[in-house]
Design a protein around this motif. Structure first.
Motif, PDB file in Angstrom:
ATOM      1  N   ALA A   1      57.427  57.285  46.454  1.00 44.02           N
ATOM      2  CA  ALA A   1      58.286  56.843  47.556  1.00 44.02           C
ATOM      3  C   ALA A   1      58.354  57.879  48.660  1.00 44.02           C
ATOM      4  O   ALA A   1      58.515  57.559  49.826  1.00 44.02           O
TER       5      ALA A   1
ATOM      6  N   GLN B   1      49.908  55.375  45.546  1.00 43.12           N
ATOM      7  CA  GLN B   1      50.345  54.260  44.735  1.00 43.12           C
ATOM      8  C   GLN B   1      49.187  53.320  44.479  1.00 43.12           C
ATOM      9  O   GLN B   1      48.097  53.480  45.045  1.00 43.12           O
TER      10      GLN B   1
ATOM     11  N   GLU C   1      51.041  47.855  44.977  1.00 42.12           N
ATOM     12  CA  GLU C   1      52.315  48.428  45.356  1.00 42.12           C
ATOM     13  C   GLU C   1      52.267  48.914  46.796  1.00 42.12           C
ATOM     14  O   GLU C   1      53.234  48.815  47.541  1.00 42.12           O
ATOM     15  N   THR C   2      51.157  49.500  47.204  1.00 37.20           N
ATOM     16  CA  THR C   2      51.034  49.994  48.570  1.00 37.20           C
ATOM     17  C   THR C   2      51.115  48.853  49.567  1.00 37.20           C
ATOM     18  O   THR C   2      51.786  48.944  50.596  1.00 37.20           O
TER      19      THR C   2
ATOM     20  N   SER D   1      54.837  47.660  49.791  1.00 40.07           N
ATOM     21  CA  SER D   1      55.741  48.526  50.531  1.00 40.07           C
ATOM     22  C   SER D   1      55.437  48.513  52.014  1.00 40.07           C
ATOM     23  O   SER D   1      56.335  48.563  52.848  1.00 40.07           O
TER      24      SER D   1
ATOM     25  N   SER E   1      63.630  52.055  50.770  1.00 42.25           N
ATOM     26  CA  SER E   1      63.081  53.136  49.948  1.00 42.25           C
ATOM     27  C   SER E   1      63.444  52.960  48.477  1.00 42.25           C
ATOM     28  O   SER E   1      62.609  53.150  47.584  1.00 42.25           O
TER      29      SER E   1
ATOM     30  N   ALA F   1      61.268  50.257  46.932  1.00 40.56           N
ATOM     31  CA  ALA F   1      59.913  50.723  46.610  1.00 40.56           C
ATOM     32  C   ALA F   1      59.912  51.555  45.343  1.00 40.56           C
ATOM     33  O   ALA F   1      59.033  51.410  44.477  1.00 40.56           O
TER      34      ALA F   1
ATOM     35  N   ARG G   1      60.550  49.242  42.274  1.00 38.33           N
ATOM     36  CA  ARG G   1      59.382  48.431  41.940  1.00 38.33           C
ATOM     37  C   ARG G   1      58.329  49.251  41.208  1.00 38.33           C
ATOM     38  O   ARG G   1      57.716  48.780  40.240  1.00 38.33           O
TER      39      ARG G   1
END
Length: 325
Positions: free
Chosen positions: A62, A68, A72-73, A76, A180, A183, A186
């Protein structure tokens, strides 16, 4: 036999050779111990240590210290697109207007048209009739932030503006903080799921399931907060109160006519009869009691003289007649 001319140099060379051999042996021993420790840690690590390591990894991800996963990237970056807007701020705007208009239904219809024309909507509307003479309406409108000022001008110009209040609250820090935390949460949930896939013991699976449920609930709560912030920062809230002047209903009473006089007289007559009926009803028990008492008194008065009249002459005759000789 040839002798060594420099015995000191030979001693220095031998000492250097011995020192190098010792250092090499020490390095080999340390590397072997490190490999053994790594293997033992990999085989004996439990689920709780792995989860704490995952938390540290998620926090680093984060903060931008570690990379990541592609999924996930992408998630976010999609969530942080609103933060990268040129404005860079997130503001919650609210306003309250009180307007006096000639016709509440027409003004309410115009307010709905203004809100819908700006891309907004009517969140709530309440209309009531007061004293059977005029109406009042309470309307809550949601309009885009970009059309906020224009809609306020249109609504205030619909009639006589009685009051107006507005406020703006900057929630940029709260939006960034929630994004934030989402993220991080997750990433933590994804890593707990990976640990569940690798877990072999039943106790580890049960512990990881409980941890996953707790973190999933926290993630859903954060997502709800983010959705609420997005809704309030995207659409402004305007509360509109519409009312009619009370003097409008009395304009026709300045010059009363024959029908108005007749209606007033009939109303007074009916009111008088109503009060008379109430008075008679209240006095009826007393009047009935008085009538019964009067009737009994007359009956008694009529019977008593009738009984006494025949007796009086008999006594007088007997007293006046001389006795026989």
């Amino acid at each position: 036999m040839q002798t060594d001319r420099h015995p000191g140099r030979s001693a220095v060379r031998r000492s250097r050779t011995i020192l190098a051999a010792g250092l090499l042996a020490g390095l080999l021993a340390l590397s072997g111990c490190g490999a053994g420790d790594t293997a033992s840690d990999a085989s004996s690590g439990d689920s709780k240590k792995a989860i704490s390591a995952d938390e540290r990894g998620a926090a680093d991800a984060a903060a931008g210290k570690t990379a990541q996963d592609p999924q996930e990237t992408g998630g976010s970056s999609a969530e942080k697109k609103p933060d990268a807007l040129p404005a860079g701020t997130h503001v919650i705007r609210t306003a309250t207007l009180s307007v006096e208009v000639k016709s509440v239904p027409k003004a309410a219809a115009a307010a709905r048209s203004v809100a819908e024309g700006s891309g907004g909507l009517v969140a709530r509307e309440e209309t009531e009739r007061v004293d059977d003479t005029h109406e009042m309406s309470h309307i809550v409108l949601r309009v885009p932030q970009s059309e906020y000022d224009a809609v306020l001008r249109d609504l205030a110009g619909a009639g006589k503006l009685l009051s107006r209040t507005s406020s703006a609250k900057d929630v940029t820090d709260q939006v960034v903080d929630v994004a934030s935390r989402i993220a991080t949460q997750r990433a933590s949930v994804a890593r707990v799921r990976k640990l569940m896939d690798r877990a072999e013991k039943l106790t580890d699976v049960v512990a990881l399931e409980g941890e996953l449920s707790s973190r999933q609930a926290s993630l859903e709560s954060l997502l709800a907060q983010q959705e609420s912030l997005k809704d309030r920062t995207t659409l402004a809230t305007i509360t509109l109160d519409l009312s009619e002047p009370e003097t409008m209903a009395k304009d026709g009473d300045d010059d009363p006519g024959f029908l108005d006089a007749l209606g007033g007289g009939w109303h007074a007559f009916v009111t008088m009869l109503r009060w008379l009926a109430m008075a008679v009803g209240a006095a009826a028990p007393f009047l009935a009691t008085a009538a019964v008492l009067l009737l009994l008194w007359r009956l008694l008065q009529g019977r008593l003289p009738g009984r006494r009249a025949p007796r009086a002459p008999e006594r007088s005759e007997s007293s006046s007649t001389p006795p026989a000789s």
